[in-house]
Design a protein around this motif. Structure first.
Motif, mmCIF file in Angstrom:
data_model
loop_
_atom_site.group_PDB
_atom_site.id
_atom_site.type_symbol
_atom_site.label_atom_id
_atom_site.label_comp_id
_atom_site.label_asym_id
_atom_site.label_seq_id
_atom_site.Cartn_x
_atom_site.Cartn_y
_atom_site.Cartn_z
ATOM 1 N N ARG A 12 0.843 -1.213 0.000
ATOM 2 C CA ARG A 12 0.000 0.000 0.000
ATOM 3 C C ARG A 12 0.869 1.251 0.000
ATOM 4 N NH1 ARG A 12 -2.840 -2.984 3.970
ATOM 5 N NH2 ARG A 12 -2.015 -1.630 5.617
ATOM 6 N N ARG A 13 1.951 1.216 0.755
ATOM 7 C CA ARG A 13 2.842 2.384 0.814
ATOM 8 C C ARG A 13 3.488 2.624 -0.548
ATOM 9 N NH1 ARG A 13 8.246 3.061 2.152
ATOM 10 N NH2 ARG A 13 8.454 0.832 2.617
ATOM 11 N N GLU A 14 3.868 1.554 -1.230
ATOM 12 C CA GLU A 14 4.469 1.698 -2.554
ATOM 13 C C GLU A 14 3.500 2.351 -3.535
ATOM 14 O OE1 GLU A 14 7.197 -2.353 -2.050
ATOM 15 O OE2 GLU A 14 5.513 -2.313 -3.452
ATOM 16 N N LEU A 15 2.272 1.892 -3.525
ATOM 17 C CA LEU A 15 1.280 2.443 -4.462
ATOM 18 C C LEU A 15 0.947 3.886 -4.126
ATOM 19 C CD1 LEU A 15 -0.985 -0.709 -4.730
ATOM 20 C CD2 LEU A 15 0.506 0.212 -6.508
ATOM 21 N N ASP A 16 0.890 4.204 -2.852
ATOM 22 C CA ASP A 16 0.661 5.596 -2.447
ATOM 23 C C ASP A 16 1.811 6.485 -2.928
ATOM 24 O OD1 ASP A 16 -1.690 4.872 -1.186
ATOM 25 O OD2 ASP A 16 -0.806 4.798 0.826
ATOM 26 N N THR A 47 14.650 -5.246 -5.995
ATOM 27 C CA THR A 47 13.692 -4.130 -6.077
ATOM 28 C C THR A 47 13.422 -3.512 -4.714
ATOM 29 O OG1 THR A 47 11.697 -5.505 -5.814
ATOM 30 C CG2 THR A 47 12.536 -5.198 -8.050
ATOM 31 N N ARG A 48 13.661 -4.259 -3.644
ATOM 32 C CA ARG A 48 13.453 -3.701 -2.308
ATOM 33 C C ARG A 48 14.404 -2.547 -2.037
ATOM 34 N NH1 ARG A 48 9.022 -4.020 -1.194
ATOM 35 N NH2 ARG A 48 9.469 -3.641 1.014
ATOM 36 N N MET A 49 15.474 -2.453 -2.827
ATOM 37 C CA MET A 49 16.442 -1.371 -2.669
ATOM 38 C C MET A 49 15.995 -0.094 -3.377
ATOM 39 S SD MET A 49 18.606 -2.955 -0.842
ATOM 40 C CE MET A 49 17.321 -4.106 -0.297
ATOM 41 N N LEU A 50 14.974 -0.190 -4.212
ATOM 42 C CA LEU A 50 14.460 0.993 -4.894
ATOM 43 C C LEU A 50 13.597 1.817 -3.951
ATOM 44 C CD1 LEU A 50 13.399 -0.570 -8.317
ATOM 45 C CD2 LEU A 50 15.371 0.922 -7.897
ATOM 46 N N THR A 51 13.337 3.052 -4.337
ATOM 47 C CA THR A 51 12.387 3.846 -3.563
ATOM 48 C C THR A 51 10.995 3.245 -3.727
ATOM 49 O OG1 THR A 51 11.911 5.343 -5.395
ATOM 50 C CG2 THR A 51 13.753 5.927 -3.958
ATOM 51 N N ALA A 52 10.137 3.514 -2.774
ATOM 52 C CA ALA A 52 8.781 2.961 -2.814
ATOM 53 C C ALA A 52 8.052 3.360 -4.090
ATOM 54 C CB ALA A 52 8.001 3.407 -1.586
ATOM 55 N N ARG A 53 8.261 4.584 -4.556
ATOM 56 C CA ARG A 53 7.525 5.048 -5.734
ATOM 57 C C ARG A 53 7.958 4.330 -7.014
ATOM 58 N NH1 ARG A 53 10.558 7.993 -9.034
ATOM 59 N NH2 ARG A 53 12.451 8.976 -8.234
ATOM 60 N N GLN A 54 9.195 3.802 -7.050
ATOM 61 C CA GLN A 54 9.692 3.129 -8.254
ATOM 62 C C GLN A 54 9.222 1.678 -8.350
ATOM 63 O OE1 GLN A 54 13.830 3.983 -7.179
ATOM 64 N NE2 GLN A 54 14.127 4.896 -9.211
#
Length: 323
Positions: A12-16, A47-54
């Protein structure tokens, strides 16, 4: 679209963070995220190393590639090639309509179309990808490096080019593009060495026939190794040469990491390290790729990820301080 499992707080945080508000589109991205987590463990860890938005965009790109791959390979072996080709036709039509209309009722395509729009990804890259995937329905071996390179361009190099806009660059994207393509190729060629036994079961050899022949290796000899579960001396020599070639590809791709946006470098460096170490494990096993799947131990994967997480924390702290 049937509802899936309840989304986690992280998803949910990633999608936000990515600005995905529409409920159906959120469900589409979650579908792709689950595909990535289930089938691409090393890739998902990176991918966990990417920012949430990416992350949602990378999950969407992976989800589409995985979907196409599953159609082509048809692991249950229930459908003949002509049926799989028809399914690719249908999928391609759905994708083209989605890119034209800006949306789709298919969840994987819906997420991909949204990602393509958000990051201005060249749609032609998906055409190249599908062209190579179709080759898997009829092409069983590659006579030389040039023939294999043509396949790998569409099956892997373009994946690096698709992801590049999501990662961002500190230079002109065109400067970073060759490195992104090279790293995609290196990942794919690593898979070909590690999975040579499994690929034989599907009737395919992704190692150039002329380079194998130098060592007295052909399909029949590879098949013997698969049946016995062990390589002979000639096959070990041939695979050693292939490993050396792919290691050179990793070295050539490495400088491109510094051309990426700082927040993306730990992710790509993690993937670069872990995929490269698959080759180390192949060598350490004595090229025992015919009887089992060689992999990097979970503890080692976790250690590399932990170091990358520390680097991510440093990058984000500096960004907050305005440095």
């Amino acid at each position: 679209m049937r509802p899936g499992p309840r989304p986690s707080a992280n998803s949910r945080r990633e999608l936000d963070a990515a600005g995905v508000r529409d409920a159906r589109l959120r469900a589409a991205y979650l579908r792709c995220r689950r595909l990535n987590a289930l089938h691409g463990r090393t890739y998902f860890l990176a991918t966990r190393m990417l920012t949430a938005r990416q992350r949602p965009a990378v999950h969407a790109l992976y989800g589409f590639a995985r979907w196409v791959d599953d159609v082509v390979d048809d692991h249950d072996r229930r459908r003949p090639p002509e049926q799989r080709d028809a399914e690719l036709d249908r999928l391609e039509s759905v994708l083209r309509a989605g890119l034209r209309d800006g949306g789709s009722t298919d969840p994987v395509v819906a997420a991909l179309v949204d990602t393509t729009r958000r990051y201005a990804i060249d749609p032609a890259l998906f055409d190249h990808f599908l062209t190579s995937m179709r080759m898997d329905l009829s092409v069983r071996e590659y006579p030389d490096r040039a023939a294999l390179d043509a396949y790998v361009h569409g099956s892997a190099a373009v994946i690096g080019l698709q992801v590049l806009p999501v990662l961002g660059t500190v230079s002109r994207p065109a400067e970073a593009a060759p490195y992104a393509a090279a790293l995609g190729r290196a990942f794919q060629l690593t898979n070909f060495i590690r999975d040579v036994g499994e690929d034989l079961d599907r009737g395919r050899v992704y190692l150039p026939a002329d380079e194998l022949a130098v060592h007295g290796v052909d399909r029949d000899r590879l098949q013997w190794c698969r049946r016995t579960g062990r390589p002979d001396r000639r096959v070990r020599q041939a695979l050693s040469e292939q490993v050396a070639r792919v290691r050179a590809d990793y070295r050539a791709a490495r400088p491109g990491i510094e051309l990426l946006a700082p927040e993306s470098r730990p992710c790509v460096a993690t993937a670069h390290t872990l995929y490269g170490e698959i080759l180390d494990r192949v060598v350490e096993s004595g090229y025992a790729v015919f009887g089992r799947r060689v992999s990097v131990p979970r503890r080692r994967r976790a250690g590399v990820a932990l170091a990358a997480a520390a680097a991510v924390t440093g990058v984000r702290a500096r960004a907050l301080l305005g440095r």
